[in-house]
Design an enzyme around this catalytic site. Structure first.
Site, mmCIF file in Angstrom:
data_model
loop_
_atom_site.group_PDB
_atom_site.id
_atom_site.type_symbol
_atom_site.label_atom_id
_atom_site.label_comp_id
_atom_site.label_asym_id
_atom_site.label_seq_id
_atom_site.Cartn_x
_atom_site.Cartn_y
_atom_site.Cartn_z
ATOM 1 N N LYS A 154 27.112 74.447 67.132
ATOM 2 C CA LYS A 154 25.792 74.907 66.677
ATOM 3 C C LYS A 154 25.731 76.435 66.655
ATOM 4 O O LYS A 154 25.310 77.034 65.671
ATOM 5 C CB LYS A 154 24.719 74.368 67.638
ATOM 6 C CG LYS A 154 23.374 75.066 67.532
ATOM 7 C CD LYS A 154 22.356 74.508 68.501
ATOM 8 C CE LYS A 154 22.298 75.136 69.863
ATOM 9 N NZ LYS A 154 21.621 76.450 69.979
ATOM 10 N N ASN A 155 26.157 77.062 67.737
ATOM 11 C CA ASN A 155 25.982 78.516 67.839
ATOM 12 C C ASN A 155 26.969 79.285 66.973
ATOM 13 O O ASN A 155 26.848 80.494 66.833
ATOM 14 C CB ASN A 155 26.069 78.962 69.307
ATOM 15 C CG ASN A 155 24.839 78.497 70.082
ATOM 16 O OD1 ASN A 155 23.852 78.069 69.488
ATOM 17 N ND2 ASN A 155 24.909 78.564 71.399
ATOM 18 N N ARG B 235 15.042 80.265 67.371
ATOM 19 C CA ARG B 235 15.341 81.666 67.620
ATOM 20 C C ARG B 235 16.390 82.208 66.641
ATOM 21 O O ARG B 235 16.358 83.374 66.264
ATOM 22 C CB ARG B 235 15.834 81.809 69.057
ATOM 23 C CG ARG B 235 16.051 83.228 69.415
ATOM 24 C CD ARG B 235 16.473 83.423 70.819
ATOM 25 N NE ARG B 235 17.052 84.739 70.944
ATOM 26 C CZ ARG B 235 16.353 85.843 71.098
ATOM 27 N NH1 ARG B 235 15.050 85.794 71.177
ATOM 28 N NH2 ARG B 235 16.954 87.007 71.185
ATOM 29 N N CYS C 64 14.367 78.377 72.795
ATOM 30 C CA CYS C 64 14.251 77.917 74.185
ATOM 31 C C CYS C 64 13.603 78.989 75.056
ATOM 32 O O CYS C 64 13.949 80.164 74.969
ATOM 33 C CB CYS C 64 15.640 77.616 74.757
ATOM 34 S SG CYS C 64 16.262 76.010 74.303
ATOM 35 N N ARG D 276 13.811 87.126 76.298
ATOM 36 C CA ARG D 276 14.610 87.152 75.089
ATOM 37 C C ARG D 276 14.097 88.148 74.035
ATOM 38 O O ARG D 276 13.759 87.770 72.907
ATOM 39 C CB ARG D 276 14.738 85.740 74.488
ATOM 40 C CG ARG D 276 15.196 84.722 75.504
ATOM 41 C CD ARG D 276 15.520 83.399 74.894
ATOM 42 N NE ARG D 276 16.811 83.399 74.242
ATOM 43 C CZ ARG D 276 17.281 82.380 73.527
ATOM 44 N NH1 ARG D 276 16.551 81.301 73.368
ATOM 45 N NH2 ARG D 276 18.468 82.435 72.975
ATOM 46 N N PRO D 277 14.042 89.410 74.406
ATOM 47 C CA PRO D 277 13.617 90.403 73.407
ATOM 48 C C PRO D 277 14.680 90.569 72.330
ATOM 49 O O PRO D 277 15.805 90.071 72.483
ATOM 50 C CB PRO D 277 13.488 91.695 74.225
ATOM 51 C CG PRO D 277 14.388 91.512 75.393
ATOM 52 C CD PRO D 277 14.458 90.031 75.667
ATOM 53 N N ASP E 81 25.107 78.580 79.183
ATOM 54 C CA ASP E 81 24.688 77.317 78.562
ATOM 55 C C ASP E 81 25.200 76.096 79.330
ATOM 56 O O ASP E 81 24.746 74.973 79.067
ATOM 57 C CB ASP E 81 25.168 77.247 77.105
ATOM 58 C CG ASP E 81 24.470 78.268 76.227
ATOM 59 O OD1 ASP E 81 23.462 78.842 76.671
ATOM 60 O OD2 ASP E 81 24.940 78.494 75.092
ATOM 61 N N VAL F 269 22.605 85.807 83.102
ATOM 62 C CA VAL F 269 22.401 86.158 81.691
ATOM 63 C C VAL F 269 20.912 86.085 81.320
ATOM 64 O O VAL F 269 20.368 86.988 80.708
ATOM 65 C CB VAL F 269 23.260 85.262 80.766
ATOM 66 C CG1 VAL F 269 23.022 85.608 79.298
ATOM 67 C CG2 VAL F 269 24.745 85.420 81.113
ATOM 68 N N ARG G 139 17.907 69.462 69.551
ATOM 69 C CA ARG G 139 18.180 70.726 68.860
ATOM 70 C C ARG G 139 19.656 71.105 68.940
ATOM 71 O O ARG G 139 20.161 71.810 68.079
ATOM 72 C CB ARG G 139 17.347 71.855 69.477
ATOM 73 C CG ARG G 139 15.888 71.766 69.111
ATOM 74 C CD ARG G 139 15.134 72.997 69.573
ATOM 75 N NE ARG G 139 15.965 74.155 69.400
ATOM 76 C CZ ARG G 139 16.051 75.158 70.265
ATOM 77 N NH1 ARG G 139 15.328 75.157 71.359
ATOM 78 N NH2 ARG G 139 16.838 76.183 70.026
HETATM 79 C C1 EPZ Z 1 23.077 83.154 72.315
HETATM 80 O O1 EPZ Z 1 21.722 83.512 72.447
HETATM 81 C C2 EPZ Z 1 23.119 81.660 72.211
HETATM 82 N N1 EPZ Z 1 22.380 81.235 71.024
HETATM 83 C C3 EPZ Z 1 22.532 81.046 73.470
HETATM 84 O O2 EPZ Z 1 22.631 79.645 73.381
HETATM 85 C C4 EPZ Z 1 23.338 81.528 74.677
HETATM 86 O O3 EPZ Z 1 22.723 81.045 75.855
HETATM 87 C C5 EPZ Z 1 23.376 83.055 74.708
HETATM 88 O O4 EPZ Z 1 23.854 83.560 73.436
HETATM 89 C C6 EPZ Z 1 24.264 83.602 75.800
HETATM 90 O O5 EPZ Z 1 25.551 83.097 75.694
HETATM 91 C C7 EPZ Z 1 22.985 81.271 69.837
HETATM 92 O O6 EPZ Z 1 24.133 81.654 69.691
HETATM 93 C C8 EPZ Z 1 22.222 80.749 68.682
HETATM 94 P P1 EPZ Z 1 22.046 87.092 74.033
HETATM 95 P P2 EPZ Z 1 21.263 85.013 72.287
HETATM 96 O O7 EPZ Z 1 21.463 88.010 73.037
HETATM 97 O O8 EPZ Z 1 22.091 85.647 71.242
HETATM 98 C C9 EPZ Z 1 19.213 90.010 76.581
HETATM 99 C C10 EPZ Z 1 21.873 77.427 73.685
HETATM 100 O O9 EPZ Z 1 21.474 76.756 74.663
HETATM 101 N N2 EPZ Z 1 18.872 90.671 75.303
HETATM 102 O O10 EPZ Z 1 23.498 87.151 74.310
HETATM 103 O O11 EPZ Z 1 19.804 85.003 72.124
HETATM 104 C C11 EPZ Z 1 18.636 88.593 76.629
HETATM 105 O O12 EPZ Z 1 17.287 88.587 77.003
HETATM 106 C C12 EPZ Z 1 21.437 78.860 73.488
HETATM 107 O O13 EPZ Z 1 22.600 76.978 72.801
HETATM 108 C C13 EPZ Z 1 18.039 91.777 75.298
HETATM 109 O O14 EPZ Z 1 17.575 92.223 76.340
HETATM 110 O O15 EPZ Z 1 21.633 85.608 73.708
HETATM 111 C C14 EPZ Z 1 19.550 87.946 77.644
HETATM 112 O O16 EPZ Z 1 19.116 88.236 78.939
HETATM 113 C C15 EPZ Z 1 20.292 79.281 74.311
HETATM 114 N N3 EPZ Z 1 17.734 92.358 74.090
HETATM 115 C C16 EPZ Z 1 20.892 88.623 77.381
HETATM 116 O O17 EPZ Z 1 20.599 89.823 76.671
HETATM 117 C C17 EPZ Z 1 18.240 91.898 72.921
HETATM 118 O O18 EPZ Z 1 17.937 92.460 71.866
HETATM 119 C C18 EPZ Z 1 21.879 87.795 76.563
HETATM 120 O O19 EPZ Z 1 21.254 87.310 75.398
HETATM 121 C C19 EPZ Z 1 19.105 90.776 72.937
HETATM 122 C C20 EPZ Z 1 19.410 90.183 74.140
#
Ligand code: EPZ
Length: 415
Positions: free
Chosen positions: A22-23, A92, A116, A121-122, A304, A326, A396
């Protein structure tokens, strides 16, 4: 409202096949809007998030055809750069449209994304990156509009190796003038997969999978055929479910090198895991040892799989400490596991899991995707009957999880 009825206590046993990730597929599908040609994406799982992404592509004017696990997207004649808010809210990953639409048309409008609820998640890293590439970003009343006459290659350093920001900025940089370097980039396999797809379309992305990614802008992209990587989180969930029920599993079509952190933890617990090419053989003994888990960006233990792993740890012998590093609010499954007899205390982002001899069935509710998978695993482990509600979260990200588990001998039905 749909629910799973699970009668626990049956060890899982048998073979199963892993489907596409999916991701990985979501950013790849989003990237197709940059291509004025037909792209063929293979290994596309049949999931709610994928359906929403395809609906967004169609709403933008792309021609989308799906036949089984193959999707064809022809984005030659897009007529909109505005992602419909009602679709944006449902997922998202709709934020992935930002980079590609901005890159191709010099403008994009999105509303704040849904998804989710596992933390704030900014998307500030995404927006900061778009600005650094030369876009004007306007945020008003929950809407974001980015515009640019041209994007220009630049040097970016992410505050945290965000998966989504790395992907979005790679996509924005692909058609920019000059070279973009992204430092502290995320190294997840899904990023390498996206880069492979883009490079097949004529992009020049180097270093994906490392912490410095270099994108040399090109003038246009052409169509390509791409098969997405197997879903490491689905594979991991099935492995954990087999271990938790003290069962045995043959998993085919996986990419074992993407699962290193999980395999190490399972072995530390006493689970036998053997790997030969894309086949993982797993056998779980009756008694498992507690282990400590700390989530981290890849190649660390995946956030995850934290919730499914916690379900497994509830009946391991001893005390496990689980640190979520994370996302700041990814322990919503704890209260539900406690209803089933788990002994877990949480202090901010650390959970202490004291192993109990067994869980007992209860009525529980999934409030996010992976937390929901954890409750299904707990239901399979528990004595008696469990009812898991909130299935839309699970659907999802898992394709007919009940059917896959039933094939392995689980007593689970969708009500
Ligand atoms: C991806 O989400 C995945 N989703 C998530 O999978 C996964 O949990 C996550 O990466 C971490 O591995 C997809 O690929 C579609 P991040 P993403 O940006 O990209 C902070 C699942 O269950 N952050 O790596 O949204 C954020 O808040 C899902 O399949 C900022 O502060 O994750 C978090 O604490 C859920 N500002 C950290 O970074 C930003 O602009 C990592 O988030 C972006 C992120």
């Amino acid at each position: 409202m749909e629910a799973f009825a699970i009668r626990g206590g049956q060890p899982l046993s048998g073979e199963t096949q892993v489907y596409g990730a999916k991701n990985a597929v979501l950013p790849v599908l989003a990237a197709t809007v940059m291509v004025e040609d037909t792209c063929v994406i293979e290994g596309v799982p049949d999931l709610e998030d994928v359906r929403v992404m395809l609906a967004i592509l169609e709403a933008l004017g792309a021609r989308v055809e799906r036949s089984g696990e193959t999707v064809q997207v022809d984005a030659r004649y897009l007529h909109s750069t505005q992602v419909p808010p009602e679709l944006m809210r449902r997922m998202r990953s709709s934020v992935f449209l930002m980079g590609p639409l901005l890159a191709r048309f010099g403008e994009v409008s999105v509303s704040k994304p849904g998804g989710c609820v596992i933390g704030q998640r900014p998307i500030d890293f995404h927006l900061r990156g778009m600005r650094a590439l030369g876009a004007a970003v306007e945020e008003k009343h929950g809407y974001i509009r980015c515009t640019a006459n041209r994007l220009y290659g630049t040097h970016l350093t992410l505050d945290f190796p965000s998966v989504g920001a790395t992907e979005n900025l790679i996509m924005a940089a692909v058609l920019a003038d000059g070279v973009t370097v992204i430092e502290n980039a995320a190294r997840e396999p899904e990023i390498t997969d996206l880069a492979d797809f883009l490079n097949r379309c004529g992009a020049r992305v180097e270093g994906a999978g490392e912490d410095q990614v270099r994108v040399t802008g090109v003038h246009h992209l052409h169509g390509a055929v791409h098969r997405v990587i197997p879903d490491r989180i689905v594979a991991g969930t099935m492995m954990i479910a087999a271990a938790a029920t003290r069962g045995r599993l043959v998993l085919r079509g996986a990419c074992p090198e993407h699962l290193g952190a999980l395999v190490n933890k399972l072995r530390e617990m006493g689970v036998r895991v053997e790997i030969s090419r894309d086949i993982i053989n797993l056998e779980s003994p009756g008694c498992l040892r507690a282990v400590d888990v700390r989530t981290a960006p890849y190649p660390g233990f995946p956030t995850d799989l934290q919730a499914p792993m916690m379900a497994l740890l509830t009946t391991a012998q001893g005390t496990s400490v689980v640190r979520e590093r994370v996302f700041e609010a990814r322990f919503k499954h704890v209260n539900e596991l406690a209803r089933m007899g788990a002994d877990i205390t949480v202090d901010w982002q650390t959970a202490v899991v004291r192993g109990v001899p067994r869980l007992t069935g209860a009525v529980v509710e999934a409030t996010d995707l992976r937390g929901g998978a954890a409750l299904v695993i707990a239901g399979l482990m528990a004595e008696g009957n469990t009812r898991v509600e909130g299935l839309h979260h699970i659907d999802r990200g898992y394709q007919q999880i009940d059917v896959y588990l039933r094939d392995l001998g689980a007593d689970i039905v969708r009500l």
